[in-house]
Design a protein around this motif. Structure first.
Motif, short mmCIF file in Angstrom:
data_model
loop_
_atom_site.label_atom_id
_atom_site.label_comp_id
_atom_site.label_asym_id
_atom_site.label_seq_id
_atom_site.Cartn_x
_atom_site.Cartn_y
_atom_site.Cartn_z
N PRO A 38 50.76 -15.23 30.91
CA PRO A 38 50.17 -15.70 29.77
C PRO A 38 48.60 -15.58 29.41
N ASP A 39 47.99 -15.54 30.90
CA ASP A 39 46.61 -15.44 30.46
C ASP A 39 46.00 -14.05 29.84
N LEU A 40 47.08 -12.98 29.74
CA LEU A 40 46.89 -11.81 28.96
C LEU A 40 46.12 -11.90 27.45
N LYS A 41 46.91 -12.92 27.01
CA LYS A 41 46.42 -13.45 25.36
C LYS A 41 45.00 -13.86 25.33
N HIS A 42 44.48 -14.55 26.46
CA HIS A 42 43.15 -15.08 26.45
C HIS A 42 42.26 -13.81 26.54
N ALA A 43 42.72 -12.90 27.55
CA ALA A 43 41.67 -11.82 27.95
C ALA A 43 41.61 -11.03 26.50
N LEU A 44 42.59 -10.86 25.87
CA LEU A 44 42.60 -10.08 24.55
C LEU A 44 41.65 -10.79 23.51
N ASP A 45 42.00 -12.06 23.38
CA ASP A 45 41.07 -12.65 22.69
C ASP A 45 39.69 -12.71 22.81
#
Length: 160
Positions: A38-45
């Protein structure tokens, strides 16, 4: 220019280290994104926040903005960005004031980020890659100009 990241807790945006950090984050997602959960979204942001800023920093043909803020005044200013009342002076590299290093790192950040977004948003990925190519072309043109100038002014010609 809105966006991007401040450097070292003060109110200066240095685009060279910001671009390097963005490049490294993008390559981390390329290599390890499948393990981020779920941390992938934060990296993409985080990548998107930086690349949106770099798109603004390279939006004027022939100019690449390299810094926002006065490093001397702003290093002495430790307040929230919302409370700043100091001038937001932007410094750019151009034909007359070349800076291939910061331009190349911004191009690398945009290109690496385009690889990341190819999987999630093809249109945005294409936009990033096109801008990276444009910035890279700027570097080649002006570096070639500098090298030719150096060769023409520093070469000893012999009549044999």
């Amino acid at each position: 220019m809105v966006g991007g990241y401040y450097d070292a807790g003060d109110n200066v945006k240095f685009n060279f280290p910001m671009a390097f950090s963005t490049t490294m984050l993008a390559w981390s997602v390329i290599e390890f994104g499948k393990f981020m959960g779920p941390d992938l979204k934060h990296a993409l942001d985080a990548i998107r926040w930086a690349t949106e800023y770099f798109l603004k920093a390279t939006s004027i043909p022939g100019f690449v903005f390299a810094q926002v803020g006065d490093p001397y005044a702003d290093h002495n200013c430790w307040e929230r960005p919302e409370d700043m009342d100091t001038p937001r002076t932007a410094f750019a590299v151009s034909r007359d004031f070349p800076g291939s290093e910061v331009s190349a790192e911004i191009a690398a950040a945009l290109a690496a980020s385009s690889i990341v977004y190819r999987k999630y948003h093809l249109g945005y990925s294409t936009r990033l890659l096109q801008r990276a190519i444009k910035v890279r072309l700027y570097i080649y043109i002006y570096m070639l100009r500098i090298h030719l100038h150096f060769l023409l002014t520093h070469t000893v010609w012999f009549n044999i």
